[in-house]
Design a protein around this motif. Structure first.
Motif, PDB file in Angstrom:
ATOM      1  N   VAL A  63      -1.222   5.503  40.279  1.00 54.60           N
ATOM      2  CA  VAL A  63      -0.986   6.954  40.650  1.00 54.60           C
ATOM      3  C   VAL A  63      -1.196   7.957  39.525  1.00 54.60           C
ATOM      4  CG1 VAL A  63       0.836   8.506  41.525  1.00 54.60           C
ATOM      5  CG2 VAL A  63       0.681   6.223  42.173  1.00 54.60           C
ATOM      6  N   LEU A  64      -2.148   8.742  39.817  1.00 52.76           N
ATOM      7  CA  LEU A  64      -2.147   9.804  38.779  1.00 52.76           C
ATOM      8  C   LEU A  64      -1.841  11.225  39.230  1.00 52.76           C
ATOM      9  CD1 LEU A  64      -4.207   7.554  38.008  1.00 52.76           C
ATOM     10  CD2 LEU A  64      -6.002   9.215  37.231  1.00 52.76           C
ATOM     11  N   GLY A  83      -1.747  -0.590  39.149  1.00 56.34           N
ATOM     12  CA  GLY A  83      -0.288  -0.031  39.191  1.00 56.34           C
ATOM     13  C   GLY A  83       0.217   0.604  37.991  1.00 56.34           C
ATOM     14  N   CYS A  84      -0.702   1.389  37.431  1.00 54.39           N
ATOM     15  CA  CYS A  84      -0.124   2.221  36.494  1.00 54.39           C
ATOM     16  C   CYS A  84       0.335   3.735  37.000  1.00 54.39           C
ATOM     17  CB  CYS A  84      -1.342   2.577  35.528  1.00 54.39           C
ATOM     18  SG  CYS A  84      -1.923   1.194  34.636  1.00 54.39           S
ATOM     19  N   VAL A  85       1.184   4.371  36.209  1.00 52.60           N
ATOM     20  CA  VAL A  85       1.509   5.713  36.588  1.00 52.60           C
ATOM     21  C   VAL A  85       1.017   6.450  35.432  1.00 52.60           C
ATOM     22  CG1 VAL A  85       3.612   7.288  36.737  1.00 52.60           C
ATOM     23  CG2 VAL A  85       3.786   5.101  37.775  1.00 52.60           C
ATOM     24  N   LEU A 103       2.355   6.393  31.739  1.00 54.33           N
ATOM     25  CA  LEU A 103       2.102   7.256  30.530  1.00 54.33           C
ATOM     26  C   LEU A 103       2.686   8.607  30.984  1.00 54.33           C
ATOM     27  CD1 LEU A 103      -0.141   5.021  30.201  1.00 54.33           C
ATOM     28  CD2 LEU A 103      -1.735   6.680  29.500  1.00 54.33           C
ATOM     29  N   LEU A 104       3.473   9.197  30.077  1.00 54.94           N
ATOM     30  CA  LEU A 104       4.374  10.415  30.466  1.00 54.94           C
ATOM     31  C   LEU A 104       3.632  11.757  30.117  1.00 54.94           C
ATOM     32  CD1 LEU A 104       7.793   8.821  30.390  1.00 54.94           C
ATOM     33  CD2 LEU A 104       6.317   9.405  32.307  1.00 54.94           C
ATOM     34  N   VAL A 120       5.391   1.788  28.137  1.00 53.99           N
ATOM     35  CA  VAL A 120       5.786   3.183  28.425  1.00 53.99           C
ATOM     36  C   VAL A 120       5.256   4.153  27.117  1.00 53.99           C
ATOM     37  CG1 VAL A 120       7.601   4.625  28.903  1.00 53.99           C
ATOM     38  CG2 VAL A 120       7.692   2.449  29.909  1.00 53.99           C
ATOM     39  N   VAL A 121       4.368   4.863  27.735  1.00 56.92           N
ATOM     40  CA  VAL A 121       4.035   5.976  26.408  1.00 56.92           C
ATOM     41  C   VAL A 121       4.942   7.144  26.818  1.00 56.92           C
ATOM     42  CG1 VAL A 121       2.275   7.450  25.501  1.00 56.92           C
ATOM     43  CG2 VAL A 121       1.789   5.173  26.233  1.00 56.92           C
TER      44      VAL A 121
END
Length: 174
Positions: A63-64, A83-85, A103-104, A120-121
């Motif tokens: 999800v981007l 499965g990355c956010v 990645l926040l 978790v960035v």
């Protein structure tokens, strides 16, 4: 593929890109030549802009999205794993974000950096280029040169570009 126009902004997909039929692109999304967006991925640019540069790949169920008015760029030949956010500012050229990573806001992954799976960035983090980074919170561990991780950074783009072509030509709904 599901393409949704939102408030006059609509996705743009290069004819030589591959977007899986179950991927969803919403709003101001650009997918450049040779890039791929895989099954179940959602790129929601309703309040922002998302650009997937040439040869990059966004893998299944990622999800981007990004904060209002901002731009998220997935760099040339970069990989966003399964499965990355991804809610950051940039994934640099030829960088690889490992499966299940988050990645926040305002984070930047430098070019040719590998973010290990499950990392978790945190907001505002800038990971320098050419590194292996890992953890919660994600931090640079060592230069990528000469590590087994370098293989993935160097070879994953061409592998996924070839696989995308095979899916574009040979995948059929039954």
């Amino acid at each position: 593929m599901v393409c949704i126009e939102f408030e006059g902004k609509r996705p743009t997909v290069h004819p030589e890109a591959f977007v899986a039929p179950t991927a969803t692109l919403i709003g101001d999304v650009t997918v450049e030549r040779g890039a791929s967006v895989w099954y179940g991925a959602v790129l929601r640019a309703d309040i922002c802009t998302i650009v997937v540069r040439e040869g990059a790949n966004v893998q299944d169920n990622s999800v981007l999205h990004v904060a209002p008015g901002e731009t998220l760029v997935i760099g040339k030949d970069a990989t966003v794993g399964h499965g990355c956010v991804v809610h950051c500012r940039e994934v640099g050229e030829r960088a690889l974000v490992g499966n299940g990573s988050t990645l926040l806001d305002q984070a930047v992954v430098g070019p040719r950096t590998l973010v290990a799976a499950g990392s978790v960035v945190t907001p505002g983090t800038e990971l320098p280029g050419g590194m292996v980074a890992a953890g919660i919170p994600c931090r640079p561990i060592k230069p990528i040169e000469g590590t087994s991780s370098e293989f993935w950074v160097e070879h994953n783009p061409s592998y996924y570009q070839d696989l995308a072509q095979r899916h574009r030509d040979g995948a059929k709904e039954i």
